[in-house]
Scaffold this motif. Structure first.
Motif, PDB file in Angstrom:
ATOM      1  N   ASN A  68      18.994  -4.225   0.293  1.00 25.78           N
ATOM      2  CA  ASN A  68      19.434  -3.354  -0.790  1.00 25.78           C
ATOM      3  C   ASN A  68      18.274  -2.819  -1.616  1.00 25.78           C
ATOM      4  OD1 ASN A  68      19.106  -6.106  -1.527  1.00 25.78           O
ATOM      5  ND2 ASN A  68      20.055  -5.682  -3.523  1.00 25.78           N
ATOM      6  N   GLY A  69      17.048  -3.237  -1.319  1.00 22.08           N
ATOM      7  CA  GLY A  69      15.905  -2.696  -2.032  1.00 22.08           C
ATOM      8  C   GLY A  69      14.772  -3.694  -2.159  1.00 22.08           C
ATOM      9  N   ASN A  70      13.537  -3.204  -2.002  1.00 24.26           N
ATOM     10  CA  ASN A  70      12.354  -4.065  -2.020  1.00 24.26           C
ATOM     11  C   ASN A  70      11.269  -3.478  -2.907  1.00 24.26           C
ATOM     12  OD1 ASN A  70      12.793  -6.130   0.422  1.00 24.26           O
ATOM     13  ND2 ASN A  70      13.611  -4.130   1.002  1.00 24.26           N
ATOM     14  N   CYS A  71      10.632  -4.354  -3.678  1.00 23.20           N
ATOM     15  CA  CYS A  71       9.501  -3.945  -4.502  1.00 23.20           C
ATOM     16  C   CYS A  71       8.776  -5.203  -4.969  1.00 23.20           C
ATOM     17  CB  CYS A  71       9.973  -3.126  -5.704  1.00 23.20           C
ATOM     18  SG  CYS A  71       8.634  -2.418  -6.693  1.00 23.20           S
ATOM     19  N   ILE A  72       7.468  -5.274  -4.727  1.00 21.91           N
ATOM     20  CA  ILE A  72       6.658  -6.431  -5.107  1.00 21.91           C
ATOM     21  C   ILE A  72       5.497  -5.945  -5.971  1.00 21.91           C
ATOM     22  CG2 ILE A  72       5.052  -8.197  -4.241  1.00 21.91           C
ATOM     23  CD1 ILE A  72       6.891  -8.490  -1.811  1.00 21.91           C
ATOM     24  N   TYR A  73       5.287  -6.606  -7.085  1.00 22.34           N
ATOM     25  CA  TYR A  73       4.202  -6.300  -8.014  1.00 22.34           C
ATOM     26  C   TYR A  73       3.079  -7.301  -7.802  1.00 22.34           C
ATOM     27  CZ  TYR A  73       1.715  -6.094 -12.528  1.00 22.34           C
ATOM     28  OH  TYR A  73       0.772  -6.001 -13.525  1.00 22.34           O
ATOM     29  N   VAL A  74       1.847  -6.787  -7.690  1.00 20.99           N
ATOM     30  CA  VAL A  74       0.677  -7.655  -7.548  1.00 20.99           C
ATOM     31  C   VAL A  74      -0.374  -7.211  -8.552  1.00 20.99           C
ATOM     32  CG1 VAL A  74      -1.182  -8.450  -6.033  1.00 20.99           C
ATOM     33  CG2 VAL A  74       1.120  -8.096  -5.098  1.00 20.99           C
ATOM     34  N   GLU A  75      -0.882  -8.165  -9.302  1.00 20.23           N
ATOM     35  CA  GLU A  75      -1.914  -7.907 -10.304  1.00 20.23           C
ATOM     36  C   GLU A  75      -3.121  -8.777  -9.988  1.00 20.23           C
ATOM     37  OE1 GLU A  75      -0.613  -7.777 -14.446  1.00 20.23           O
ATOM     38  OE2 GLU A  75      -2.226  -9.205 -14.906  1.00 20.23           O
ATOM     39  N   ALA A  76      -4.275  -8.155  -9.857  1.00 21.47           N
ATOM     40  CA  ALA A  76      -5.514  -8.872  -9.581  1.00 21.47           C
ATOM     41  C   ALA A  76      -6.595  -8.315 -10.493  1.00 21.47           C
ATOM     42  CB  ALA A  76      -5.915  -8.713  -8.121  1.00 21.47           C
ATOM     43  N   GLY A  77      -7.039  -9.124 -11.447  1.00 23.85           N
ATOM     44  CA  GLY A  77      -7.960  -8.604 -12.443  1.00 23.85           C
ATOM     45  C   GLY A  77      -7.301  -7.487 -13.228  1.00 23.85           C
ATOM     46  N   ARG A  78      -7.955  -6.350 -13.268  1.00 19.10           N
ATOM     47  CA  ARG A  78      -7.393  -5.195 -13.986  1.00 19.10           C
ATOM     48  C   ARG A  78      -6.596  -4.269 -13.080  1.00 19.10           C
ATOM     49  NH1 ARG A  78     -12.231  -3.289 -18.148  1.00 19.10           N
ATOM     50  NH2 ARG A  78     -12.412  -5.275 -19.271  1.00 19.10           N
ATOM     51  N   VAL A  79      -6.502  -4.595 -11.803  1.00 13.86           N
ATOM     52  CA  VAL A  79      -5.802  -3.740 -10.839  1.00 13.86           C
ATOM     53  C   VAL A  79      -4.346  -4.170 -10.734  1.00 13.86           C
ATOM     54  CG1 VAL A  79      -5.708  -2.986  -8.441  1.00 13.86           C
ATOM     55  CG2 VAL A  79      -7.924  -3.311  -9.558  1.00 13.86           C
ATOM     56  N   LYS A  80      -3.447  -3.197 -10.836  1.00 11.23           N
ATOM     57  CA  LYS A  80      -2.008  -3.449 -10.773  1.00 11.23           C
ATOM     58  C   LYS A  80      -1.411  -2.562  -9.692  1.00 11.23           C
ATOM     59  CE  LYS A  80      -1.934  -4.373 -15.754  1.00 11.23           C
ATOM     60  NZ  LYS A  80      -3.405  -4.191 -15.951  1.00 11.23           N
ATOM     61  N   HIS A 130      12.794   0.539   1.284  1.00  9.24           N
ATOM     62  CA  HIS A 130      11.391   0.378   0.920  1.00  9.24           C
ATOM     63  C   HIS A 130      10.778   1.635   0.309  1.00  9.24           C
ATOM     64  CE1 HIS A 130      10.711  -3.558   2.948  1.00  9.24           C
ATOM     65  NE2 HIS A 130      11.792  -3.161   3.600  1.00  9.24           N
ATOM     66  N   VAL A 131      11.419   2.795   0.469  1.00 15.12           N
ATOM     67  CA  VAL A 131      10.733   4.034   0.091  1.00 15.12           C
ATOM     68  C   VAL A 131      11.585   5.009  -0.723  1.00 15.12           C
ATOM     69  CG1 VAL A 131      11.328   5.353   2.177  1.00 15.12           C
ATOM     70  CG2 VAL A 131       9.147   5.785   1.025  1.00 15.12           C
ATOM     71  N   ARG A 132      12.886   4.797  -0.840  1.00 15.50           N
ATOM     72  CA  ARG A 132      13.748   5.878  -1.329  1.00 15.50           C
ATOM     73  C   ARG A 132      13.438   6.348  -2.744  1.00 15.50           C
ATOM     74  NH1 ARG A 132      19.019   2.462  -0.462  1.00 15.50           N
ATOM     75  NH2 ARG A 132      18.366   0.553  -1.477  1.00 15.50           N
ATOM     76  N   TYR A 133      12.827   5.513  -3.596  1.00 14.92           N
ATOM     77  CA  TYR A 133      12.545   5.918  -4.980  1.00 14.92           C
ATOM     78  C   TYR A 133      11.073   6.257  -5.210  1.00 14.92           C
ATOM     79  CZ  TYR A 133      17.237   4.188  -5.901  1.00 14.92           C
ATOM     80  OH  TYR A 133      18.596   3.984  -5.880  1.00 14.92           O
ATOM     81  N   ALA A 134      10.309   6.428  -4.149  1.00 17.05           N
ATOM     82  CA  ALA A 134       8.877   6.693  -4.308  1.00 17.05           C
ATOM     83  C   ALA A 134       8.626   7.954  -5.137  1.00 17.05           C
ATOM     84  CB  ALA A 134       8.208   6.808  -2.937  1.00 17.05           C
ATOM     85  N   GLY A 135       9.402   8.991  -4.898  1.00 17.15           N
ATOM     86  CA  GLY A 135       9.232  10.219  -5.668  1.00 17.15           C
ATOM     87  C   GLY A 135       9.527  10.026  -7.140  1.00 17.15           C
ATOM     88  N   VAL A 136      10.514   9.210  -7.456  1.00 16.56           N
ATOM     89  CA  VAL A 136      10.859   8.933  -8.846  1.00 16.56           C
ATOM     90  C   VAL A 136       9.723   8.190  -9.539  1.00 16.56           C
ATOM     91  CG1 VAL A 136      12.460   7.715 -10.361  1.00 16.56           C
ATOM     92  CG2 VAL A 136      13.319   8.889  -8.319  1.00 16.56           C
ATOM     93  N   TYR A 137       9.150   7.190  -8.858  1.00 15.45           N
ATOM     94  CA  TYR A 137       8.042   6.438  -9.458  1.00 15.45           C
ATOM     95  C   TYR A 137       6.895   7.375  -9.820  1.00 15.45           C
ATOM     96  CZ  TYR A 137      10.003   1.904  -7.911  1.00 15.45           C
ATOM     97  OH  TYR A 137      10.786   0.792  -7.720  1.00 15.45           O
ATOM     98  N   GLN A 138       6.659   8.376  -8.976  1.00 12.83           N
ATOM     99  CA  GLN A 138       5.570   9.294  -9.255  1.00 12.83           C
ATOM    100  C   GLN A 138       5.917  10.285 -10.364  1.00 12.83           C
ATOM    101  OE1 GLN A 138       3.484  12.747  -6.753  1.00 12.83           O
ATOM    102  NE2 GLN A 138       2.946  10.691  -6.091  1.00 12.83           N
ATOM    103  N   ARG A 139       7.076  10.923 -10.266  1.00 13.48           N
ATOM    104  CA  ARG A 139       7.397  11.961 -11.239  1.00 13.48           C
ATOM    105  C   ARG A 139       7.711  11.387 -12.624  1.00 13.48           C
ATOM    106  NH1 ARG A 139       9.802  13.649  -6.504  1.00 13.48           N
ATOM    107  NH2 ARG A 139      11.826  12.777  -7.067  1.00 13.48           N
TER     108      ARG A 139
END
Length: 253
Positions: free
Chosen positions: A11-23, A61-70
């Motif tokens: 139903n949907g996938n998204c993983i957040y990774v933070e390393a130092g100052r990179v997110k 895995h990809v359907r909201y990629a455009g939303v994240y950008q815009r």
């Protein structure tokens, strides 16, 4: 390094990774509002993410990629073939910040590198990822197809991993899916089972923790997945399950 599964499953996938100052965000299968809300609950602002890295063209895995950008201005990292297929299938909309990679190469984000590894999953150009920072290595590995050779070489080099543990063979065998879908799931281009994932982890003594991900709602349960892994691995490795409908607790390296 800190990692949070914001959601995991068909139903949907998204993983957040933070390393130092990179997110970074891996995949964009949940709506932007939910991704932002779940990050905010952890004290993180989605607008500060340095990039959204897409594993393959399937909708979860990809359907909201455009939303994240815009909506949030996030750069997109994707293979050319994946973008072409995803846009044709899911209508991603106008994209202005697209960075192409080719599966097998490495993405650099200052002190953080992301190695991309091709998979035999039945996507047009799928990949899994290894995030490396300050000597720590994290795998983001779902939708694997089958335990292909490079997995056996890579898992023992990791300190932590999100790994697909999609189905229990008996639940799949006796479950409601049609025969053609069952064959696809257990085939060489589908998903890996609890037992297959556990065997990969058993051969990976460097791991500090593993998070079982992309569990099937019809052909698996969190309890069964954990029990299967414990029966193979014993009590030593710290095991977690990525939740299907909400964010999971942060995991650190």
């Amino acid at each position: 390094m800190r990692a949070i599964s914001l959601q995991s499953g068909s139903n949907g996938n998204c993983i957040y990774v933070e390393a130092g100052r990179v997110k970074l965000l891996f995949d964009a299968g949940i709506c932007g509002i939910e991704a932002a809300r779940r990050l905010a609950a952890q004290g993180r602002d989605i607008r500060e993410v340095d990039g959204v890295i897409i594993s393959h063209d399937h909708a979860d895995h990809v359907r909201y990629a455009g939303v994240y950008q815009r909506k949030y201005g996030l750069p997109l990292y994707i293979t050319p073939r994946t973008l072409e297929r995803a846009d044709a299938r899911h209508r991603l909309g106008i994209l202005r910040k697209v960075n192409f990679f080719f599966a097998g190469g490495t993405l650099d984000f200052g002190t953080v590198s992301v190695r991309t590894v091709p998979t035999p999953h039945d996507a047009i150009d799928g990949a899994v990822f290894i995030v490396e920072s300050d000597g720590k290595r994290l795998g983001v590995m779902t939708d694997l197809g089958h335990p292909f050779d490079e997995l056996h070489a890579l898992l023992p080099t990791l300190d932590g991993v999100f790994i697909e543990s999609n189905y229990d063979p008996e639940m799949l065998k006796h479950g409601p899916y049609p025969a053609v879908l069952k064959r696809r799931i257990k085939g060489t281009a589908g998903h890996i089972s609890n037992e297959e994932a556990a065997a990969l982890l058993k051969a990976s003594p460097r791991l500090r923790w593993a998070c079982l991900a992309h569990l099937s709602e019809q052909n698996n349960t969190p309890r069964l997945a954990l029990e299967t892994h414990r029966s193979v691995l014993g009590p030593g490795l710290s095991l977690h399950v990525a939740a299907r409908y909400h964010a999971s607790a942060p995991l650190c390296l």
